[in-house]
Design a protein around this motif. Structure first.
Motif, PDB file in Angstrom:
ATOM      1  N   LEU A  10       0.800  -1.226   0.000  1.00 32.30           N
ATOM      2  CA  LEU A  10       0.000   0.000   0.000  1.00 32.30           C
ATOM      3  C   LEU A  10       0.833   1.277   0.000  1.00 32.30           C
ATOM      4  O   LEU A  10       1.834   1.369   0.700  1.00 32.30           O
ATOM      5  CB  LEU A  10      -0.887   0.056   1.253  1.00 32.30           C
ATOM      6  N   ASP A  11       0.367   2.260  -0.764  1.00 32.97           N
ATOM      7  CA  ASP A  11       0.872   3.636  -0.644  1.00 32.97           C
ATOM      8  C   ASP A  11      -0.231   4.432   0.049  1.00 32.97           C
ATOM      9  O   ASP A  11      -0.941   5.190  -0.569  1.00 32.97           O
ATOM     10  CB  ASP A  11       1.220   4.218  -2.016  1.00 32.97           C
ATOM     11  N   THR A  12      -0.363   4.252   1.337  1.00 29.43           N
ATOM     12  CA  THR A  12      -1.621   4.485   2.033  1.00 29.43           C
ATOM     13  C   THR A  12      -2.150   5.909   1.919  1.00 29.43           C
ATOM     14  O   THR A  12      -1.701   6.837   2.589  1.00 29.43           O
ATOM     15  CB  THR A  12      -1.509   4.066   3.506  1.00 29.43           C
ATOM     16  N   GLY A  13      -3.137   6.006   1.017  1.00 29.03           N
ATOM     17  CA  GLY A  13      -3.991   7.161   0.869  1.00 29.03           C
ATOM     18  C   GLY A  13      -5.394   6.771   1.290  1.00 29.03           C
ATOM     19  O   GLY A  13      -5.589   5.813   2.051  1.00 29.03           O
ATOM     20  N   VAL A  14      -6.408   7.464   0.769  1.00 34.15           N
ATOM     21  CA  VAL A  14      -7.772   7.274   1.254  1.00 34.15           C
ATOM     22  C   VAL A  14      -8.345   5.924   0.848  1.00 34.15           C
ATOM     23  O   VAL A  14      -8.880   5.185   1.687  1.00 34.15           O
ATOM     24  CB  VAL A  14      -8.690   8.411   0.770  1.00 34.15           C
ATOM     25  N   ASP A  15      -8.265   5.563  -0.444  1.00 33.82           N
ATOM     26  CA  ASP A  15      -8.869   4.283  -0.832  1.00 33.82           C
ATOM     27  C   ASP A  15      -8.074   3.104  -0.277  1.00 33.82           C
ATOM     28  O   ASP A  15      -8.626   2.033  -0.018  1.00 33.82           O
ATOM     29  CB  ASP A  15      -9.069   4.172  -2.345  1.00 33.82           C
ATOM     30  N   LEU A  42       5.037  10.061   0.321  1.00 33.18           N
ATOM     31  CA  LEU A  42       6.348   9.467   0.540  1.00 33.18           C
ATOM     32  C   LEU A  42       6.199   8.204   1.371  1.00 33.18           C
ATOM     33  O   LEU A  42       5.275   8.067   2.166  1.00 33.18           O
ATOM     34  CB  LEU A  42       7.269  10.464   1.245  1.00 33.18           C
ATOM     35  N   ILE A  43       7.127   7.286   1.217  1.00 31.59           N
ATOM     36  CA  ILE A  43       6.980   5.967   1.826  1.00 31.59           C
ATOM     37  C   ILE A  43       6.851   6.017   3.347  1.00 31.59           C
ATOM     38  O   ILE A  43       6.066   5.276   3.936  1.00 31.59           O
ATOM     39  CB  ILE A  43       8.135   5.034   1.389  1.00 31.59           C
ATOM     40  N   ASP A  44       7.600   6.898   4.007  1.00 31.11           N
ATOM     41  CA  ASP A  44       7.539   6.957   5.469  1.00 31.11           C
ATOM     42  C   ASP A  44       6.174   7.437   5.950  1.00 31.11           C
ATOM     43  O   ASP A  44       5.645   6.941   6.960  1.00 31.11           O
ATOM     44  CB  ASP A  44       8.646   7.856   6.021  1.00 31.11           C
ATOM     45  N   ILE A  45       5.593   8.396   5.239  1.00 34.32           N
ATOM     46  CA  ILE A  45       4.255   8.877   5.594  1.00 34.32           C
ATOM     47  C   ILE A  45       3.223   7.778   5.359  1.00 34.32           C
ATOM     48  O   ILE A  45       2.334   7.550   6.188  1.00 34.32           O
ATOM     49  CB  ILE A  45       3.916  10.151   4.790  1.00 34.32           C
ATOM     50  N   CYS A  46       3.364   7.059   4.236  1.00 33.46           N
ATOM     51  CA  CYS A  46       2.431   5.969   3.934  1.00 33.46           C
ATOM     52  C   CYS A  46       2.510   4.867   4.986  1.00 33.46           C
ATOM     53  O   CYS A  46       1.485   4.315   5.409  1.00 33.46           O
ATOM     54  CB  CYS A  46       2.720   5.398   2.546  1.00 33.46           C
ATOM     55  N   ALA A  47       3.725   4.552   5.433  1.00 33.40           N
ATOM     56  CA  ALA A  47       3.900   3.515   6.456  1.00 33.40           C
ATOM     57  C   ALA A  47       3.253   3.944   7.772  1.00 33.40           C
ATOM     58  O   ALA A  47       2.561   3.147   8.433  1.00 33.40           O
ATOM     59  CB  ALA A  47       5.380   3.218   6.664  1.00 33.40           C
ATOM     60  N   GLN A  48       3.460   5.190   8.159  1.00 34.19           N
ATOM     61  CA  GLN A  48       2.855   5.695   9.394  1.00 34.19           C
ATOM     62  C   GLN A  48       1.327   5.713   9.292  1.00 34.19           C
ATOM     63  O   GLN A  48       0.630   5.401  10.259  1.00 34.19           O
ATOM     64  CB  GLN A  48       3.393   7.088   9.726  1.00 34.19           C
ATOM     65  N   ASN A  49       0.806   6.071   8.122  1.00 32.34           N
ATOM     66  CA  ASN A  49      -0.645   6.054   7.932  1.00 32.34           C
ATOM     67  C   ASN A  49      -1.209   4.658   8.149  1.00 32.34           C
ATOM     68  O   ASN A  49      -2.258   4.482   8.784  1.00 32.34           O
ATOM     69  CB  ASN A  49      -1.016   6.550   6.530  1.00 32.34           C
ATOM     70  N   SER A  50      -0.517   3.646   7.623  1.00 29.65           N
ATOM     71  CA  SER A  50      -0.982   2.264   7.800  1.00 29.65           C
ATOM     72  C   SER A  50      -1.009   1.894   9.278  1.00 29.65           C
ATOM     73  O   SER A  50      -1.991   1.311   9.770  1.00 29.65           O
ATOM     74  CB  SER A  50      -0.077   1.291   7.033  1.00 29.65           C
ATOM     75  N   LEU A  51       0.062   2.237  10.008  1.00 25.33           N
ATOM     76  CA  LEU A  51       0.116   1.928  11.434  1.00 25.33           C
ATOM     77  C   LEU A  51      -0.985   2.654  12.205  1.00 25.33           C
ATOM     78  O   LEU A  51      -1.625   2.074  13.093  1.00 25.33           O
ATOM     79  CB  LEU A  51       1.490   2.308  11.992  1.00 25.33           C
ATOM     80  N   LYS A  52      -1.217   3.909  11.876  1.00 28.42           N
ATOM     81  CA  LYS A  52      -2.266   4.685  12.556  1.00 28.42           C
ATOM     82  C   LYS A  52      -3.646   4.070  12.329  1.00 28.42           C
ATOM     83  O   LYS A  52      -4.461   3.954  13.255  1.00 28.42           O
ATOM     84  CB  LYS A  52      -2.264   6.131  12.049  1.00 28.42           C
ATOM     85  N   LEU A  53      -3.912   3.674  11.091  1.00 28.41           N
ATOM     86  CA  LEU A  53      -5.223   3.118  10.760  1.00 28.41           C
ATOM     87  C   LEU A  53      -5.423   1.749  11.407  1.00 28.41           C
ATOM     88  O   LEU A  53      -6.511   1.439  11.905  1.00 28.41           O
ATOM     89  CB  LEU A  53      -5.381   3.030   9.240  1.00 28.41           C
ATOM     90  N   LEU A  54      -4.379   0.941  11.412  1.00 29.68           N
ATOM     91  CA  LEU A  54      -4.470  -0.362  12.066  1.00 29.68           C
ATOM     92  C   LEU A  54      -4.784  -0.198  13.550  1.00 29.68           C
ATOM     93  O   LEU A  54      -5.592  -0.943  14.118  1.00 29.68           O
ATOM     94  CB  LEU A  54      -3.165  -1.137  11.880  1.00 29.68           C
ATOM     95  N   ILE A  92      -4.300  11.014   4.225  1.00 32.58           N
ATOM     96  CA  ILE A  92      -5.566  10.497   4.753  1.00 32.58           C
ATOM     97  C   ILE A  92      -6.542  11.641   5.023  1.00 32.58           C
ATOM     98  O   ILE A  92      -7.072  11.809   6.117  1.00 32.58           O
ATOM     99  CB  ILE A  92      -5.362   9.615   6.004  1.00 32.58           C
ATOM    100  N   GLY A  93      -6.739  12.434   3.968  1.00 28.44           N
ATOM    101  CA  GLY A  93      -7.798  13.433   3.980  1.00 28.44           C
ATOM    102  C   GLY A  93      -7.651  14.519   5.018  1.00 28.44           C
ATOM    103  O   GLY A  93      -8.654  15.084   5.478  1.00 28.44           O
ATOM    104  N   GLU A  94      -6.407  14.819   5.406  1.00 22.00           N
ATOM    105  CA  GLU A  94      -6.108  15.852   6.414  1.00 22.00           C
ATOM    106  C   GLU A  94      -6.678  15.518   7.790  1.00 22.00           C
ATOM    107  O   GLU A  94      -6.744  16.385   8.669  1.00 22.00           O
ATOM    108  CB  GLU A  94      -6.596  17.236   5.956  1.00 22.00           C
TER     109      GLU A  94
END
Length: 320
Positions: A10-15, A42-54, A92-94
């Motif tokens: 994942l390149d974690t955005g909204v979908d 960026l990859i680090d932001i995408c990784a953090q987004n995944s962890l936050k959502l999990l 993730i939509g601000e």
């Protein structure tokens, strides 16, 4: 414990966030890990987004691994402005979520792929919803995994419709067409392409997100806010004024229930030179070969899929 095991790329955005929720809610699969990629951010932001959502969804046992931070043919990655416009500057939509307690794993995403393929074999489903850089690197590092993996169902490409980055190319494939070609042209890898042909027909509106908001839970409100940003971006950028496309979660749904879509079987390739860079197309050289390796989704039972999507996510959000 479900028999089937799933890895997201994942390149974690909204979908992508919606895809994580779908897999978490699905009763017939275990999400065993996320390999982070670049793309929507960026990859680090995408990784953090995944962890936050999990964490938001109570899935703190799911590890996140870092993949490669740029395409196979470049030495860096710059986020496109249109990606920030569609997904928000934070992906993730601000919506601001708490910093995750769990850290990104030390093992590389590429090595995680290889180890999981050897451990789970045909029970392993891989769902890439960003560029194919990580999976291509894993296949090149250990070619034997192509015959081990049960299925790769990816969100990407466009066969019967125009692309969304250029007339020829869809965004995920366009990020690294060379890597995508490595994956799609591997004859031993069972692939299903869930591209713009079907995802653009599968729309979510604020009628659905209001149902999540009305639950009064943290996850329901956060996901409603995240997705409403995406719906507004679709409207304001004139992508679609009827709702937002469920690109990535549709790929998850199809990986678990192929009957959501009608497919045609092809040997595929990706054009990675010239003006059609990133085009996904049938391979003329293999027209008469037997046993095509790619099933391309060309039609979708959008009403049944949307009902399943809403049932899964609403049930999940009630609990968190």
């Amino acid at each position: 414990m479900a028999k089937k095991k799933m890895i997201f790329d994942l390149d974690t955005g909204v979908d992508d966030a919606l895809a994580i929720a779908y897999a978490t809610a699905a009763p017939d699969v275990d999400l065993i890990g996320i390999v982070s990629s670049y793309g929507n951010n960026l990859i680090d932001i995408c990784a953090q987004n995944s962890l936050k959502l999990l964490e938001l969804l109570g899935q703190t046992d799911v590890p996140v691994y870092k993949g490669l931070s740029h395409s196979s043919t470049s030495d860096h990655f710059d986020v496109m402005q249109v990606s920030l416009d569609i997904h928000g500057n934070n992906g993730i939509g601000e919506v601001e979520l708490p910093a995750p307690k769990r850290a990104v794993e030390d093992k590389s995403g590429v090595d995680f792929y290889i180890d999981a393929a050897h451990q789970y074999g045909k029970d392993l489903i891989i769902v890439p919803t960003g560029p194919m850089t990580n999976l291509a690197a894993a296949l090149q590092k250990d070619p034997s995994i192509a015959k081990l993996i049960g299925n790769v169902t990816f969100m990407g490409g466009a066969l019967t419709v125009e692309g969304n980055v250029t007339e020829a190319a869809e965004a995920n494939i366009h990020q690294d067409a060379e890597a995508a070609n490595v994956v799609l042209s591997n004859p031993d890898l069972p692939l299903t392409m869930v591209g713009l042909d079907v995802t653009l027909r599968t729309l979510l509106t604020k009628r659905e997100t209001q149902q999540w908001r009305d639950l009064g839970t943290a996850a329901g409100k956060a996901y409603a806010d995240i997705t409403d940003f995406y719906i507004d971006a679709y409207y304001n950028l004139n992508i679609d004024k009827n709702g937002c496309a469920l690109h990535d979660p549709l790929a998850v749904g199809v990986s678990l229930d192929p009957s959501f879509v009608q497919t045609i079987s092809l040997f595929m390739k990706v054009i990675y030179d010239g003006e059609n860079y990133g085009r996904t197309i049938g391979n003329n050289a293999k027209l008469n070969d037997k046993h095509p390796n790619v099933k391309v989704a060309v039609n979708v039972d959008k009403d049944r899929y949307l009902q399943t999507f809403m049932d899964y996510l609403t049930t999940l959000f009630k609990q968190h």
